[in-house]
Design an enzyme around this catalytic site. Structure first.
Site, PDB file in Angstrom:
ATOM      1  N   LYS A 110       0.814  -1.224   0.000  1.00  8.41           N
ATOM      2  CA  LYS A 110       0.000   0.000   0.000  1.00  8.41           C
ATOM      3  C   LYS A 110       0.845   1.271   0.000  1.00  8.41           C
ATOM      4  O   LYS A 110       0.444   2.260  -0.620  1.00  8.41           O
ATOM      5  CB  LYS A 110      -0.992   0.009   1.167  1.00  8.41           C
ATOM      6  CG  LYS A 110      -0.442  -0.182   2.548  1.00  8.41           C
ATOM      7  CD  LYS A 110      -1.576  -0.277   3.569  1.00  8.41           C
ATOM      8  CE  LYS A 110      -1.062  -0.524   4.977  1.00  8.41           C
ATOM      9  NZ  LYS A 110      -0.480  -1.895   5.120  1.00  8.41           N
ATOM     10  N   ASN A 133      -1.738   6.844   6.718  1.00  6.12           N
ATOM     11  CA  ASN A 133      -0.873   5.978   7.509  1.00  6.12           C
ATOM     12  C   ASN A 133       0.604   6.251   7.255  1.00  6.12           C
ATOM     13  O   ASN A 133       1.465   5.580   7.816  1.00  6.12           O
ATOM     14  CB  ASN A 133      -1.197   4.510   7.179  1.00  6.12           C
ATOM     15  CG  ASN A 133      -0.598   3.544   8.178  1.00  6.12           C
ATOM     16  OD1 ASN A 133      -0.694   3.742   9.380  1.00  6.12           O
ATOM     17  ND2 ASN A 133       0.014   2.488   7.677  1.00  6.12           N
ATOM     18  N   HIS A 179      -1.061  -8.463  11.606  1.00  3.51           N
ATOM     19  CA  HIS A 179      -1.674  -7.833  12.787  1.00  3.51           C
ATOM     20  C   HIS A 179      -2.732  -8.735  13.435  1.00  3.51           C
ATOM     21  O   HIS A 179      -3.704  -8.240  14.014  1.00  3.51           O
ATOM     22  CB  HIS A 179      -2.317  -6.487  12.415  1.00  3.51           C
ATOM     23  CG  HIS A 179      -1.361  -5.497  11.836  1.00  3.51           C
ATOM     24  ND1 HIS A 179      -0.286  -5.004  12.538  1.00  3.51           N
ATOM     25  CD2 HIS A 179      -1.310  -4.924  10.606  1.00  3.51           C
ATOM     26  CE1 HIS A 179       0.379  -4.160  11.779  1.00  3.51           C
ATOM     27  NE2 HIS A 179      -0.214  -4.096  10.604  1.00  3.51           N
TER      28      HIS A 179
END
Length: 435
Positions: A110, A133, A179
């Protein structure tokens, strides 16, 4: 309206600045110590704050709470706010954004994809900004200027609490385990957060996705209302073919100066997003070859003793490291390890067997990696010092081989973050170039 922000980092401080600009009564509360630069901004803009703990009475007086993405919605304190709406900075900032939003998420790729979309827009003269982010928070950008396009890199943490946020163009690159400690070690929970990017999209919007990703495609089959779908096949030949102004445009993979099939896929997604945003084909083809990639993502650092060394410190999960290992045909001395996030190393075994010459484990606890790859019979060394890892790798490698730092693990056992790990690697390689 009284707004309380939990967390005084990049997103929290950005939200506080935007709230202050909008005339909202805002208070920042951080359980830890607020970094000096963020604290300076809060003081300069006369935003009240506390650090080193939360005053519950001050928080419970809020009409709305913005929490840091790092705070799970299941945290005890968050669960205690029964009657107070709790949102994230992305949700808050979107209320005030007037331009188009291009949102990029996925387990891997990303950052590269978002940067490339921004690069293409910027090179074509579009008034665009890269946020989310990476770099500045979305909210902080809105305090500085209004843009025609906001290219947002979004993590699962930022997406899981979406209520009204809606991108005009969304890119979901892939969904692979990452995660999982945040999601009870369930990929279903992690995937739900990623797919939340579609929550408010309409048939007027555009969704670019990995055509072979089973989780994404299965989800799309269950939805009645969808944006316009643009599946991208990561295994297709060449880089990208698309129609613009009634003529076909072909871009070859040679026009992109990045290694690996995964980066060719990332580029196809970025090109598609740029085309949907209205970029002329000639602007895309002119700007694409000038994109040089990002630090810590298969970044060439030098070739001491004729051995090419690559910094891929950003690869903190199995899928990303898989892509890195598949990017080379030369024998690889692989530097791996750090904080294991519940990795299943099984998918890497055939790739490591075929491509890796030796493994250097860099971390405080290497048992998972050692146990996973010991059956291959490869040389495996362990160390807690980066300089020792590099020395060992260079002593094993021959001219023409590759030394690859692609840890598949988080960095916090020995380093501040993945950037620190990558920067130290680059510095040490540079020093060896001068010896």
């Amino acid at each position: 309206m009284r707004l309380v922000i939990l967390g005084g980092g990049e997103s929290g401080t950005g939200a506080a600045l935007l709230a202050k600009q909008q005339g909202i009564d805002v208070f920042v509360s951080d359980a830890g110590v607020i970094q000096a630069d963020y604290k300076h901004l809060l003081i300069t803009h006369q935003i009240p704050f506390e650090e080193g703990g939360h005053t519950l009475a001050a928080i419970q007086s809020a009409d709305e709470v913005i929490k840091s993405p790092g705070i799970p919605y299941e945290a005890t304190m968050i669960k205690g706010f029964h009657n107070i709406p709790i949102i994230d900075e992305i949700e808050f900032a979107a209320r005030y954004a007037k331009g188009k939003i291009i949102a990029v998420t996925g387990s891997n790729g990303k950052s590269t994809t978002a940067h490339l979309i921004y690069h293409l827009l910027n090179a074509a003269g579009y008034h665009a900004i890269l946020a989310g982010n990476i770099g500045y928070s979305f909210a902080k950008c809105l305090t500085q200027s209004m843009y025609d396009y906001y290219v947002l890199e979004l993590s699962s943490f930022q997406l899981e609490g979406i209520k009204n946020f809606k991108p005009d163009i969304a890119c979901l690159l892939n969904i692979t385990p990452d995660h999982l400690d945040r999601y009870h070690y369930s990929i279903a929970g992690y995937a739900k957060a990623k797919l939340n990017i579609l929550r408010n999209m309409t048939p007027l919007d555009h969704f670019i996705y990995h055509t072979s990703d089973p989780i994404t495609t299965q989800y799309l089959h269950t939805q009645n209302t969808l944006p316009q779908l643009h599946p991208i096949d990561p295994s297709s030949n060449g880089l990208f073919h698309f129609k613009k102004s009634n003529h076909a445009v072909a871009i070859s993979k040679e026009q992109l100066p990045l290694l690996g099939m995964h980066n060719q896929y990332n580029a196809r997604v970025a090109v598609k997003a740029a085309a949907l945003a209205g970029l002329p084909s000639e602007a895309i083809t002119a700007a694409l070859p000038k994109f040089c990639g990002l630090p810590h993502r298969l970044e060439w650092c030098g070739a001491p003793q004729g051995i090419d060394c690559y910094n891929d410190s950003k690869s903190t999960n199995i899928a990303s490291t898989t892509a890195a290992l598949l990017s080379f045909s030369q024998p690889i001395i692989w530097i791996a390890g750090g904080i294991d996030k519940g990795n299943d190393y099984g998918p890497l075994l055939p790739i490591v067997r075929d491509r890796v010459k030796a493994i250097i484990c860099l971390g405080k606890e290497n048992n998972a990696i050692v146990q996973a790859f010991r059956p291959l019979g490869l040389p495996i060394e362990e160390t807690q010092k980066l300089s020792s890892a590099i020395d060992s790798a260079l002593s094993i490698a021959l001219p023409g081989d590759v030394v690859l730092l692609s840890p598949a693990c988080a960095s916090f056992d020995l380093f501040k973050n993945f950037e620190d790990r990558g920067n130290q690697f680059k510095e040490k390689i540079s020093a060896r170039m001068q010896q």
